[in-house]
Design an enzyme around this catalytic site. Sequence first.
Site, PDB file in Angstrom:
ATOM      1  N   CYS A 168       0.832  -1.183  -0.036  1.00 24.30           N
ATOM      2  CA  CYS A 168      -0.089  -0.089  -0.054  1.00 24.30           C
ATOM      3  C   CYS A 168       0.881   1.326   0.000  1.00 24.30           C
ATOM      4  O   CYS A 168       0.603   2.072  -1.023  1.00 24.30           O
ATOM      5  CB  CYS A 168      -0.828   0.001   1.114  1.00 24.30           C
ATOM      6  SG  CYS A 168      -0.450  -0.325   2.491  1.00 24.30           S
TER       7      CYS A 168
HETATM    8  N1  LIG Z   1      -4.171  -4.804   5.191  1.00 28.29           N
HETATM    9  C1  LIG Z   1      -3.623  -4.165   4.379  1.00 28.29           C
HETATM   10  O1  LIG Z   1      -4.051  -2.793   4.297  1.00 28.29           O
HETATM   11  C2  LIG Z   1      -2.841  -4.642   3.189  1.00 28.29           C
HETATM   12  C3  LIG Z   1      -2.472  -3.718   2.031  1.00 28.29           C
HETATM   13  C4  LIG Z   1      -1.545  -4.462   1.107  1.00 28.29           C
HETATM   14  C5  LIG Z   1      -1.259  -5.747   1.308  1.00 28.29           C
HETATM   15  N2  LIG Z   1      -1.681  -6.440   2.426  1.00 28.29           N
HETATM   16  C6  LIG Z   1      -1.318  -7.739   2.521  1.00 28.29           C
HETATM   17  O2  LIG Z   1      -2.130  -8.691   2.275  1.00 28.29           O
HETATM   18  C7  LIG Z   1      -1.884  -9.805   2.970  1.00 28.29           C
HETATM   19  C8  LIG Z   1      -3.260 -10.155   3.790  1.00 28.29           C
HETATM   20  O3  LIG Z   1      -3.245  -9.056   4.664  1.00 28.29           O
HETATM   21  P1  LIG Z   1      -4.537  -8.734   5.859  1.00 28.29           P
HETATM   22  O4  LIG Z   1      -4.610  -7.453   6.235  1.00 28.29           O
HETATM   23  O5  LIG Z   1      -5.852  -9.199   4.821  1.00 28.29           O
HETATM   24  O6  LIG Z   1      -4.241  -9.741   6.565  1.00 28.29           O
HETATM   25  P2  LIG Z   1      -5.345 -10.350   7.748  1.00 28.29           P
HETATM   26  O7  LIG Z   1      -6.464  -9.776   7.785  1.00 28.29           O
HETATM   27  O8  LIG Z   1      -4.563 -10.869   9.047  1.00 28.29           O
HETATM   28  O9  LIG Z   1      -5.822 -11.757   7.175  1.00 28.29           O
HETATM   29  C9  LIG Z   1      -4.828 -12.966   6.989  1.00 28.29           C
HETATM   30  C10 LIG Z   1      -5.530 -14.193   6.264  1.00 28.29           C
HETATM   31  O10 LIG Z   1      -4.424 -15.088   6.167  1.00 28.29           O
HETATM   32  C11 LIG Z   1      -5.147 -16.345   7.040  1.00 28.29           C
HETATM   33  N3  LIG Z   1      -4.015 -16.986   7.439  1.00 28.29           N
HETATM   34  C12 LIG Z   1      -3.057 -16.498   8.339  1.00 28.29           C
HETATM   35  N4  LIG Z   1      -2.060 -17.164   8.898  1.00 28.29           N
HETATM   36  C13 LIG Z   1      -1.987 -18.262   7.695  1.00 28.29           C
HETATM   37  C14 LIG Z   1      -1.202 -19.228   7.530  1.00 28.29           C
HETATM   38  N5  LIG Z   1      -0.177 -19.597   8.059  1.00 28.29           N
HETATM   39  N6  LIG Z   1      -1.695 -20.216   6.393  1.00 28.29           N
HETATM   40  C15 LIG Z   1      -2.646 -19.624   5.808  1.00 28.29           C
HETATM   41  N7  LIG Z   1      -3.569 -19.127   6.217  1.00 28.29           N
HETATM   42  C16 LIG Z   1      -3.176 -18.036   7.034  1.00 28.29           C
HETATM   43  C17 LIG Z   1      -5.931 -15.925   7.736  1.00 28.29           C
HETATM   44  O11 LIG Z   1      -6.773 -17.066   7.997  1.00 28.29           O
HETATM   45  P3  LIG Z   1      -7.550 -17.095   9.495  1.00 28.29           P
HETATM   46  O12 LIG Z   1      -8.120 -15.992   9.956  1.00 28.29           O
HETATM   47  O13 LIG Z   1      -8.846 -18.135   9.041  1.00 28.29           O
HETATM   48  O14 LIG Z   1      -6.709 -17.977  10.037  1.00 28.29           O
HETATM   49  C18 LIG Z   1      -6.741 -14.587   7.049  1.00 28.29           C
HETATM   50  O15 LIG Z   1      -7.592 -15.319   6.270  1.00 28.29           O
HETATM   51  C19 LIG Z   1      -0.651  -9.712   3.814  1.00 28.29           C
HETATM   52  O16 LIG Z   1       0.451 -10.180   3.174  1.00 28.29           O
HETATM   53  C20 LIG Z   1      -0.463  -8.154   3.909  1.00 28.29           C
HETATM   54  O17 LIG Z   1       0.821  -7.718   3.959  1.00 28.29           O
HETATM   55  C21 LIG Z   1      -2.423  -6.070   3.447  1.00 28.29           C
END
Ligand SMILES: NC(=O)c1ccc[n+]([C@@H]2O[C@H](COP(=O)([O-])OP(=O)(O)OC[C@H]3O[C@@H](n4cnc5c(N)ncnc54)[C@H](OP(=O)(O)O)[C@@H]3O)[C@@H](O)[C@H]2O)c1
Length: 350
Positions: A154
Amino acid sequence: MAQGRVSVGILGASGYTGGELVRLLAAHPGTEVAFLGARDSVGKTMAESHPHLAGAGGLASAVLEPIEDVAGRAEVVFSALPHGASAALAPGLVERGALVIDLAGDFRLAASAYPEWYGFDHPAPEWLDKAVYGLPELFGEQVAGARLVANPGCYATAAILGLAPLVAAGLVDAGSIRVDGKTGTSGAGRGAMDPTTYSATEDSVRPYRVPRHQHTPEMERGIELATGVPTSVLFVPHLVPAVRGVLTTSYASAAAGATTGSLTECLAGAYSGRPFVRVLAPGAMADTKRVRGTNVVELQAVADPRTGTAVVVAAVDNLVKGAAGQAIQNMNVAPGLDETVALPTLGMYP
Ligand SMILES: NC(=O)c1ccc[n+]([C@@H]2O[C@H](COP(=O)([O-])OP(=O)(O)OC[C@H]3O[C@@H](n4cnc5c(N)ncnc54)[C@H](OP(=O)(O)O)[C@@H]3O)[C@@H](O)[C@H]2O)c1
């Protein structure tokens, strides 16, 4: 699969970016979400995991499955997993014929950078050169036809879009770039705990991970890929008491004679006709609130002749242009479709 629709799988559907992918894809006429993957949330329905999506028809009652079960179930796979989790998974899915779009940082850098900036040795380094950096406004030709897309971070999205045209035009000194970033708490994901709670964040503004944030080498690499000019970036991110939104304020030494007008004209020319880039007229100020829920980046340029500095401000919604929206934009661009399908440009205000 519904006739003529592309089947889509979402890994990490129970997370913030996964939920945002489902929300946006529910309005996409060319796709059908065929697989929703999670870890601890396996067995829940999408509506149980994300109650705000209860009105998403069949998607609301779809049940979350273990991520490994995606193999062979989707033509396009969005991997919205924590950093490191998709590095080993994505190559096998690409080999089976899927287009994989990784929202984490697993394919954004060179192999040598992973131990230092992400804390792991990359398990599939031979795939890093095959991945396309998915910033469609700058690398759209490479995204078209890509099989593995590294969806940008982001902060990196905002900073690179603001700086690259100015570096390419020689209007700023690429060795003097300083980026100040602000993010709301959703940037840390749904599982984030103590530092992002209401108690810790309300009434507080604080820096974090200085000077080691992993988007630093991504900004340097992205600007160099776009311009051919090596850069040096100091990046200082801050957490602010907001939920959505990323704002980057970038500073660099300005070329002699650069004015607010010439910087603004440069950005406007570089992004002329691009539906998701809004270059503000001189004097207007970028605002995260105006881009909330949209796939738009607002850019604002200012020259300060007194200090010889160029300032470029960029505002995005971290979950849309900074993550899920840009990932869908890449999915649209990869097969050569209209990049705007299912991506909002009108914000909610106030
Ligand atoms: N948030 C942002 O603004 C943003 C922006 C750009 C990029 N990103 C990137 O996008 C990715 C996801 O971010 P997010 O904010 O959506 O994260 P999040 O809300 O913490 O969600 C993480 C997801 O991954 C699953 N998960 C966690 N650990 C896992 C594992 N070891 N194996 C398989 N599944 C797993 C979780 O499942 P459960 O909950 O069912 O355990 C959940 O569905 C990250 O790499 C982040 O850096 C995020």
